[in-house]
Design a protein around this motif. Structure first.
Motif, PDB file in Angstrom:
ATOM      1  N   GLU A  12      -0.440 -12.229 -12.989  1.00 40.96           N
ATOM      2  CA  GLU A  12      -1.659 -12.730 -12.847  1.00 40.96           C
ATOM      3  C   GLU A  12      -1.014 -12.862 -11.463  1.00 40.96           C
ATOM      4  O   GLU A  12      -0.845 -13.966 -11.255  1.00 40.96           O
ATOM      5  CB  GLU A  12      -1.102 -14.156 -13.587  1.00 40.96           C
ATOM      6  CG  GLU A  12      -1.536 -13.992 -15.310  1.00 40.96           C
ATOM      7  CD  GLU A  12      -1.635 -15.201 -16.020  1.00 40.96           C
ATOM      8  OE1 GLU A  12      -1.455 -16.093 -15.536  1.00 40.96           O
ATOM      9  OE2 GLU A  12      -1.739 -14.196 -17.917  1.00 40.96           O
ATOM     10  N   HIS A  13      -1.534 -12.730 -10.425  1.00 40.85           N
ATOM     11  CA  HIS A  13      -1.352 -12.286  -9.202  1.00 40.85           C
ATOM     12  C   HIS A  13      -2.372 -11.440  -8.772  1.00 40.85           C
ATOM     13  O   HIS A  13      -2.463 -10.149  -9.419  1.00 40.85           O
ATOM     14  CB  HIS A  13       0.672 -12.271  -8.918  1.00 40.85           C
ATOM     15  CG  HIS A  13       1.338 -12.586  -8.721  1.00 40.85           C
ATOM     16  ND1 HIS A  13       1.864 -14.124  -8.621  1.00 40.85           N
ATOM     17  CD2 HIS A  13       1.764 -12.543 -10.376  1.00 40.85           C
ATOM     18  CE1 HIS A  13       2.715 -14.633  -8.717  1.00 40.85           C
ATOM     19  NE2 HIS A  13       2.665 -14.036 -10.480  1.00 40.85           N
ATOM     20  N   ALA A  14      -2.761 -11.814  -7.398  1.00 41.32           N
ATOM     21  CA  ALA A  14      -3.070 -11.275  -6.217  1.00 41.32           C
ATOM     22  C   ALA A  14      -2.536  -9.588  -6.336  1.00 41.32           C
ATOM     23  O   ALA A  14      -1.307  -9.708  -5.839  1.00 41.32           O
ATOM     24  CB  ALA A  14      -3.222 -11.869  -5.390  1.00 41.32           C
ATOM     25  N   THR A 111      -0.367   2.615 -11.091  1.00 44.59           N
ATOM     26  CA  THR A 111      -1.462   3.042 -10.359  1.00 44.59           C
ATOM     27  C   THR A 111      -1.599   1.281 -10.095  1.00 44.59           C
ATOM     28  O   THR A 111      -1.652   0.871 -11.634  1.00 44.59           O
ATOM     29  CB  THR A 111      -2.194   4.373 -10.748  1.00 44.59           C
ATOM     30  OG1 THR A 111      -1.920   4.879 -10.303  1.00 44.59           O
ATOM     31  CG2 THR A 111      -3.564   3.855  -9.889  1.00 44.59           C
ATOM     32  N   PHE A 112      -1.814   0.719  -8.914  1.00 50.11           N
ATOM     33  CA  PHE A 112      -1.701  -0.017  -8.917  1.00 50.11           C
ATOM     34  C   PHE A 112      -2.642  -1.333  -8.315  1.00 50.11           C
ATOM     35  O   PHE A 112      -3.065  -0.420  -6.869  1.00 50.11           O
ATOM     36  CB  PHE A 112      -0.276  -1.073  -8.017  1.00 50.11           C
ATOM     37  CG  PHE A 112       0.543  -1.406  -7.813  1.00 50.11           C
ATOM     38  CD1 PHE A 112       1.415  -2.148  -9.051  1.00 50.11           C
ATOM     39  CD2 PHE A 112       1.511  -0.178  -8.275  1.00 50.11           C
ATOM     40  CE1 PHE A 112       2.839  -1.846  -9.713  1.00 50.11           C
ATOM     41  CE2 PHE A 112       2.542   0.080  -8.393  1.00 50.11           C
ATOM     42  CZ  PHE A 112       3.563  -1.008  -9.193  1.00 50.11           C
ATOM     43  N   THR A 113      -4.083  -1.104  -9.703  1.00 51.04           N
ATOM     44  CA  THR A 113      -5.283  -1.840  -8.515  1.00 51.04           C
ATOM     45  C   THR A 113      -5.233  -3.449  -8.996  1.00 51.04           C
ATOM     46  O   THR A 113      -5.221  -4.139 -10.101  1.00 51.04           O
ATOM     47  CB  THR A 113      -6.337  -0.828  -9.344  1.00 51.04           C
ATOM     48  OG1 THR A 113      -5.971  -1.135 -10.818  1.00 51.04           O
ATOM     49  CG2 THR A 113      -6.157   0.249  -8.945  1.00 51.04           C
ATOM     50  N   ASN A 118     -10.545  -9.759 -13.110  1.00 51.09           N
ATOM     51  CA  ASN A 118      -9.610 -10.355 -12.282  1.00 51.09           C
ATOM     52  C   ASN A 118      -9.489 -10.405 -11.264  1.00 51.09           C
ATOM     53  O   ASN A 118      -8.602  -9.354 -11.575  1.00 51.09           O
ATOM     54  CB  ASN A 118      -9.336 -11.538 -13.573  1.00 51.09           C
ATOM     55  CG  ASN A 118      -8.928 -13.010 -12.709  1.00 51.09           C
ATOM     56  OD1 ASN A 118      -9.146 -13.026 -11.532  1.00 51.09           O
ATOM     57  ND2 ASN A 118      -8.375 -13.947 -13.995  1.00 51.09           N
ATOM     58  N   SER A 119      -9.858 -10.885 -10.469  1.00 53.28           N
ATOM     59  CA  SER A 119     -10.129 -10.364  -8.937  1.00 53.28           C
ATOM     60  C   SER A 119      -9.240 -10.820  -8.766  1.00 53.28           C
ATOM     61  O   SER A 119      -7.936 -10.791  -7.191  1.00 53.28           O
ATOM     62  CB  SER A 119     -11.665 -10.026  -7.991  1.00 53.28           C
ATOM     63  OG  SER A 119     -11.689 -11.549  -7.920  1.00 53.28           O
ATOM     64  N   LYS A 120      -8.614 -11.946  -9.271  1.00 52.98           N
ATOM     65  CA  LYS A 120      -7.129 -12.720  -8.804  1.00 52.98           C
ATOM     66  C   LYS A 120      -6.151 -11.681  -9.451  1.00 52.98           C
ATOM     67  O   LYS A 120      -4.555 -12.754  -9.107  1.00 52.98           O
ATOM     68  CB  LYS A 120      -7.076 -14.563  -9.015  1.00 52.98           C
ATOM     69  CG  LYS A 120      -8.564 -14.354  -8.027  1.00 52.98           C
ATOM     70  CD  LYS A 120      -8.265 -16.381  -8.716  1.00 52.98           C
ATOM     71  CE  LYS A 120      -9.257 -16.925  -7.939  1.00 52.98           C
ATOM     72  NZ  LYS A 120      -9.180 -18.289  -7.507  1.00 52.98           N
TER      73      LYS A 120
END
Length: 190
Positions: A12-14, A111-113, A118-120
């Protein structure tokens, strides 16, 4: 025979905070087995802006009793290659062990996307292959041990990342609440 592992998780982080935390994840209390981590090569593609990094990681290994006769020194050297694309907000990391490969090769891709819902948040897809070239009926036993150990270590790695992300959040909160030097200079002495 090959064992496969796949897991998708979220933070739950950008995305930019998670990818930053990735570079800071050692040391943390969940990775006491990591002895060292050194950058071998790092460069930015001048056209695409993609950051490519190669690191060498030394980890203390743990062997089951039945495996101690196969390997004298359980420490493992890991090569990690990564690509960070700030335009697409994608980071891909590939790791594999450089020694003990006949006994057990572990190949991992992460893979980090940006999270699709949720874009945040950040989504991390982890895939791994565990391969043993041992004969004498040990292949299945070694691969089963490897996949179980990998699952345990993956859970610890997620906890370690969460720990680093929380520390970054706390540091940002402290920095935001600290008075600026101009404000501190203007504050009256009491």
């Amino acid at each position: 025979m090959v064992k496969f592992y796949q897991h998708t998780s979220s933070f739950e982080h950008a995305w930019d905070n998670v990818t930053y935390a990735f570079w800071l994840r050692y040391p943390n209390p969940f990775a006491s087995h990591v002895v060292g981590c050194d950058v071998i090569d790092r460069q930015v593609d001048p056209v695409t802006g993609v950051l490519r990094t190669t690191r060498l990681i030394l980890k203390q290994g743990v062997l089951p009793r039945w495996g101690r006769g196969l390997i004298k020194n359980p420490d493992a050297y890991i090569i990690e290659e990564s690509e960070v694309d700030p335009r697409t907000q994608t980071m891909v990391t590939r790791t594999k062990n450089l020694n003990h490969v006949r006994v057990m090769q572990v190949e991992e891709t992460q893979t980090f996307t940006v999270h699709p819902e949720n874009s945040k948040w950040t989504q991390v897809k982890t895939e791994a292959r565990i391969i043993s070239e041992l004969k004498w009926g040990l292949t299945g036993r070694v691969e089963a041990f490897g996949i179980n150990k990998f699952m345990d270590n993956s859970a610890k790695a997620r906890k370690g990342m969460a720990h680093i992300l929380e520390r970054l959040r706390q540091n940002a909160a402290l920095a935001a609440s600290a008075p600026t030097s101009a404000a501190a200079a203007a504050a009256p002495d009491c």
